[in-house]
Design an enzyme around this catalytic site. Structure first.
Site, short mmCIF file in Angstrom:
data_model
loop_
_atom_site.label_atom_id
_atom_site.label_comp_id
_atom_site.label_asym_id
_atom_site.label_seq_id
_atom_site.Cartn_x
_atom_site.Cartn_y
_atom_site.Cartn_z
N THR A 279 0.83 -1.22 0.00
CA THR A 279 0.00 0.00 0.00
C THR A 279 0.86 1.27 0.00
O THR A 279 0.43 2.31 -0.50
CB THR A 279 -0.92 -0.03 1.24
OG1 THR A 279 -1.68 -1.25 1.18
CG2 THR A 279 -1.86 1.14 1.28
N ALA B 232 -0.45 9.98 -1.44
CA ALA B 232 0.83 10.65 -1.16
C ALA B 232 0.66 11.99 -0.43
O ALA B 232 1.50 12.87 -0.54
CB ALA B 232 1.63 10.84 -2.45
N HIS C 137 -1.27 14.48 5.57
CA HIS C 137 -2.48 15.16 6.05
C HIS C 137 -2.18 16.06 7.25
O HIS C 137 -1.34 15.74 8.09
CB HIS C 137 -3.52 14.11 6.46
CG HIS C 137 -4.05 13.32 5.30
ND1 HIS C 137 -4.94 13.87 4.39
CD2 HIS C 137 -3.81 12.05 4.88
CE1 HIS C 137 -5.22 12.95 3.48
NE2 HIS C 137 -4.55 11.84 3.75
#
Ligand SMILES: Cc1cc2nc3c(=O)[nH]c(=O)nc-3n(C[C@H](O)[C@H](O)[C@H](O)COP(=O)(O)OP(=O)(O)OC[C@H]3O[C@@H](n4cnc5c(N)ncnc54)[C@H](O)[C@@H]3O)c2cc1C
Length: 483
Positions: A41, A47, A50
């Site tokens: 994953t 990408a 956050h």
């Protein structure tokens, strides 16, 4: 082979944990099923680093997201990983969604996210003129960023290996037993390893790995997400990562710049897919395209250069499942690491060290810890530096990938790095050869020839990516070698 700690899986979670553990006087091994790091994953996601307004306040996910956001920036800087703090917008299309932005803002404040701003329609469109004129406002998070996810993983794994961690590729763990406080790990290739502690960082297979020795605690529900990657001609369509309001299936379809100058669009969320199902489908692509056009109507999907899919390790819990197994002492799960797992990875690695320490492992720092990583990227050098480099090695003057301007010197470097590339895709992940508009159409055969030469193998033994993915089956006509 006896270790203090064995880490199972070398995606970004395993790599970050190895990186954090490598600063201590410990014998650590990482066992990875595939022939390279970052091929699960961790190579196929949005990408995004956050900001941290999404996770529920008070959760581990919220804390590690915000801490990870800061740490990834520092690591990228230190280890030469492509990274850009471009910021993100969550856009609202109705007054109800504007209300939701306020809730996200409040969550962000509770989670300790700095530099967030609620923008009205005019402010939003001023910053992002290509957004739909239906937009009513946005939550602007200045600390959101984009990164090269596989280079982040590689960089942390490389530093770990440089500092003594032993990485075993093509080593799929098949069985785990425990005798006299020592774990015995058996791999599919017949090799055996022993350790005092085990870290389960096996991504979508983390439940399978846990149940090799422990009782069931959670079940992974693999949830696929599919993407478009558009050419650099679309790379400036937006300056920030543009999210829509999140729903119960995830953060929704985003449109954003990549660190390599492309535009990424996606993902959808398809629960119940196979753990290894990376296929894209017309239906999902139609859904993603329609959703993205709602945010940014002018995207030209004719500029699409690649579609890909990644699989989220969702579980029945809306939380990272980090902690010692309830049924097996000394076995630490880093499981259910769904989004924002890439962002949180270094914070997860640091937290894993703290937990191991609480579980009885002493952490004594090494004296000669080497936290450096040099990467040559010829295309970003000025003429003087390029010339100096080419004087030293003419291979840096020979461009192999014309779309991305990648030289033979950089490809050769990729094949002799701390964790060397062993396939065409491995070279691509390390130096970007084949990442451009033609997606390797022109340079792949030349890269394959360089791989064969540098590794001393026949071209028919060169792999596209995973073990067994041979590109050539044999020569059609003899005597064409020099054509
Ligand atoms: C569609 C999508 C979008 C996402 N977007 C973002 C984002 O923008 N930002 C963000 O922060 N996060 C994002 N994420 C989440 C992020 O990608 C993951 O949290 C992260 O990559 C998980 O890393 P991992 O190391 O835990 O798992 P993986 O990268 O899957 O690594 C697990 C490794 O374990 C190995 N393994 C498995 N079984 C065994 C075994 N038996 N023996 C040995 N090795 C084994 C596998 O081969 C694999 O290499 C997204 C995820 C998806 C799917």
């Amino acid at each position: 082979m006896e270790y203090d700690v064995i880490i199972i899986g070398c995606g970004v979670t395993g790599a970050a944990t190895a990186y954090m553990l490598s600063r201590y006087q410990l014998k650590v091994a990482v066992l990875e099923a595939e022939n390279d790091v970052a091929v699960g994953t961790s190579k196929a996601n949005s990408a995004i680093i956050h900001a941290g307004y999404d996770p529920v306040p008070g959760t581990l996910m919220a804390r590690l997201n915000v801490e990870g956001n800061r740490m990834v920036g520092e690591i990228a800087d230190k280890l030469n990983v492509p990274f850009s703090r471009c910021g993100s917008f969550v856009v609202a299309f109705s007054e109800a969604e504007v209300e939701h932005l306020h809730r996200l803002y409040d969550r962000g404040i509770q989670n300790g996210v700095p530099e967030m701003y609620l923008l009205n329609r005019e402010e939003t469109l001023k910053e992002e003129p290509n957004l739909s004129d239906q937009v009513c406002g946005a939550l602007y998070a200045k600390t959101a960023a984009v990164v090269s996810p596989w280079e982040l993983t590689l960089a942390m794994a490389e530093v770990a290996v440089k500092n003594g961690v032993e990485l075993f590729l093509d080593t799929r763990v098949e069985a785990i037993q425990k005798e006299n406080d020592l774990f015995k790990v058996t791999a599919a290739n017949g090799k055996n390893y022993q350790s005092r502690y085990i870290i389960n960082a096996a991504g979508v297979d983390s439940d399978v790995v846990h149940e090799m020795i422990g009782e069931k605690e959670f079940t992974v529900n693999p949830t696929k997400g599919e993407y478009y990657l558009l050419d650099k001609s679309e790379g400036n369509r937006v300056r920030h990562v543009i999210f829509q309001c999140p729903n119960e299936l995830g953060k929704g379809v985003l449109v954003g710049p990549t660190v390599h100058g492309n535009l990424i669009v996606g993902p959808n969320a398809e629960p119940g897919t196979g753990r290894d199902d990376r296929a894209t489908t017309g239906k999902a692509m139609d859904f993603v395209r329609a959703a993205a056009l709602r945010s940014v109507p002018s995207i030209s999907f004719r500029e699409n250069i690649r579609n890909f899919a990644g699989v989220r390790a969702n579980t029945e819990f809306d939380e990272f499942l980090i902690g010692e197994s309830k049924s097996v002492k000394g076995f630490l799960n880093l499981a259910g690491i769904k989004s924002p797992g890439l962002t949180a990875s270094p914070a997860i690695g640091k937290y894993a060290c703290e937990l191991l320490n609480e579980m009885g492992l002493s952490l004594i720092e090494k004296e000669n810890y080497d936290e450096t990583r040099e990467v040559v990227r010829v295309r970003y050098l000025d003429a003087e530096k390029k010339n100096a480099l080419i004087q030293k090695s003419p291979l840096y003057g020979r461009v192999i990938c014309r779309c991305e301007t990648i030289t033979e010197g950089e490809i050769v470097d990729a094949l002799h790095e701390v964790i060397p590339a062993r396939s065409i895709a491995g070279v691509k992940r390390r130096c970007n050869a084949g990442m451009g508009r033609c997606q390797g159409g022109f340079c792949s055969p030349r890269v394959a020839a360089i791989i064969a030469r540098e590794l001393g193998i026949d071209e028919t033994d060169v792999l596209e990516d995973r073990t067994g993915s041979y590109v050539l089956t044999g020569k059609m006509k003899e005597g064409l070698e020099n054509v």
